[in-house]
Design a protein around this motif. Structure first.
Motif, PDB file in Angstrom:
ATOM      1  N   PRO A  33      88.499  68.529  91.659  1.00 32.36           N
ATOM      2  CA  PRO A  33      88.809  68.148  90.284  1.00 32.36           C
ATOM      3  C   PRO A  33      89.761  66.942  90.254  1.00 32.36           C
ATOM      4  CG  PRO A  33      88.971  70.520  90.552  1.00 32.36           C
ATOM      5  CD  PRO A  33      88.828  69.930  91.928  1.00 32.36           C
ATOM      6  N   MET A  34      89.401  65.992  89.424  1.00 28.43           N
ATOM      7  CA  MET A  34      90.210  64.774  89.338  1.00 28.43           C
ATOM      8  C   MET A  34      90.137  64.264  87.915  1.00 28.43           C
ATOM      9  SD  MET A  34      90.025  61.538  91.926  1.00 28.43           S
ATOM     10  CE  MET A  34      91.383  60.365  92.068  1.00 28.43           C
ATOM     11  N   GLY A  35      91.259  63.784  87.412  1.00 21.65           N
ATOM     12  CA  GLY A  35      91.235  63.291  86.040  1.00 21.65           C
ATOM     13  C   GLY A  35      92.587  62.837  85.555  1.00 21.65           C
ATOM     14  N   TRP A  36      92.828  63.099  84.257  1.00 21.28           N
ATOM     15  CA  TRP A  36      93.974  62.495  83.604  1.00 21.28           C
ATOM     16  C   TRP A  36      94.706  63.480  82.709  1.00 21.28           C
ATOM     17  CZ3 TRP A  36      95.097  57.470  84.842  1.00 21.28           C
ATOM     18  CH2 TRP A  36      94.102  56.761  85.516  1.00 21.28           C
ATOM     19  N   TYR A  37      96.022  63.393  82.766  1.00 19.77           N
ATOM     20  CA  TYR A  37      96.905  64.051  81.823  1.00 19.77           C
ATOM     21  C   TYR A  37      97.729  62.959  81.133  1.00 19.77           C
ATOM     22  CZ  TYR A  37      96.053  68.761  83.696  1.00 19.77           C
ATOM     23  OH  TYR A  37      95.483  69.959  84.061  1.00 19.77           O
ATOM     24  N   ARG A  38      98.402  63.331  80.061  1.00 22.97           N
ATOM     25  CA  ARG A  38      99.295  62.390  79.397  1.00 22.97           C
ATOM     26  C   ARG A  38     100.520  63.114  78.853  1.00 22.97           C
ATOM     27  NH1 ARG A  38      95.710  60.786  73.995  1.00 22.97           N
ATOM     28  NH2 ARG A  38      95.969  62.790  72.908  1.00 22.97           N
ATOM     29  N   ALA A  90     101.241  57.189  75.142  1.00 24.28           N
ATOM     30  CA  ALA A  90     101.789  58.139  76.108  1.00 24.28           C
ATOM     31  C   ALA A  90     101.795  57.502  77.495  1.00 24.28           C
ATOM     32  CB  ALA A  90     100.966  59.420  76.143  1.00 24.28           C
ATOM     33  N   VAL A  91     102.445  58.172  78.406  1.00 25.94           N
ATOM     34  CA  VAL A  91     102.286  57.850  79.824  1.00 25.94           C
ATOM     35  C   VAL A  91     101.114  58.678  80.340  1.00 25.94           C
ATOM     36  CG1 VAL A  91     103.318  57.884  82.117  1.00 25.94           C
ATOM     37  CG2 VAL A  91     104.732  57.330  80.118  1.00 25.94           C
ATOM     38  N   TYR A  92     100.171  58.018  80.946  1.00 30.85           N
ATOM     39  CA  TYR A  92      98.964  58.672  81.450  1.00 30.85           C
ATOM     40  C   TYR A  92      99.080  58.848  82.960  1.00 30.85           C
ATOM     41  CZ  TYR A  92      96.679  58.256  76.953  1.00 30.85           C
ATOM     42  OH  TYR A  92      96.353  58.395  75.629  1.00 30.85           O
ATOM     43  N   TYR A  93      98.866  60.090  83.387  1.00 31.29           N
ATOM     44  CA  TYR A  93      99.014  60.450  84.788  1.00 31.29           C
ATOM     45  C   TYR A  93      97.666  60.835  85.393  1.00 31.29           C
ATOM     46  CZ  TYR A  93     104.008  60.866  83.746  1.00 31.29           C
ATOM     47  OH  TYR A  93     105.305  60.617  83.366  1.00 31.29           O
TER      48      TYR A  93
END
Length: 114
Positions: A33-38, A90-93
């Motif tokens: 699993p790979m993706g993005w949080y903010r 936002a800051v996207y991680y």
């Protein structure tokens, strides 16, 4: 420890588009699993979108506007953002789950403002 390096953040006007990229320092598999949080100022970190195999999951707030994709050969995951709103600021991680371990990038700032 896998290193994740994000790029592509910046200032964009409401209604605009932006593409974020995240490159991993090691090989990745489709099943990872790979993706993005903010994380917006004063708020908790939240899921934006994540991809594992052929399955993608998105936060309700971004469905239909954001798309997560990946290129395993390039060890890179992308976040295509369209119809951006001020509340997307936002800051996207970048996030990767590999061998049961969670890995995070340092984040890239996205500011949506006129």
């Amino acid at each position: 420890q896998v290193q994740l390096v994000e790029s592509g953040g910046g200032l964009v006007q409401p209604g605009g588009s932006l593409r974020l990229s995240c490159a991993a320092s090691e090989s990745i598999l489709s099943i990872n699993p790979m993706g993005w949080y903010r994380q917006a100022p004063g708020k908790e970190r939240e899921l934006v979108g994540i991809i594992s195999g052929d399955i993608t999951n998105y936060a309700d707030s971004v469905k239909g506007r954001f798309t997560v994709s990946r290129d395993n050969a390039k060890k890179t995951v992308y976040l295509q953002m369209s119809s951006l709103k001020p509340e997307d600021t936002a800051v996207y991680y970048c996030y990767l789950l590999k061998y049961g371990m969670r890995h995070w990038g340092k984040g890239t700032l996205v500011t949506v403002s006129s």
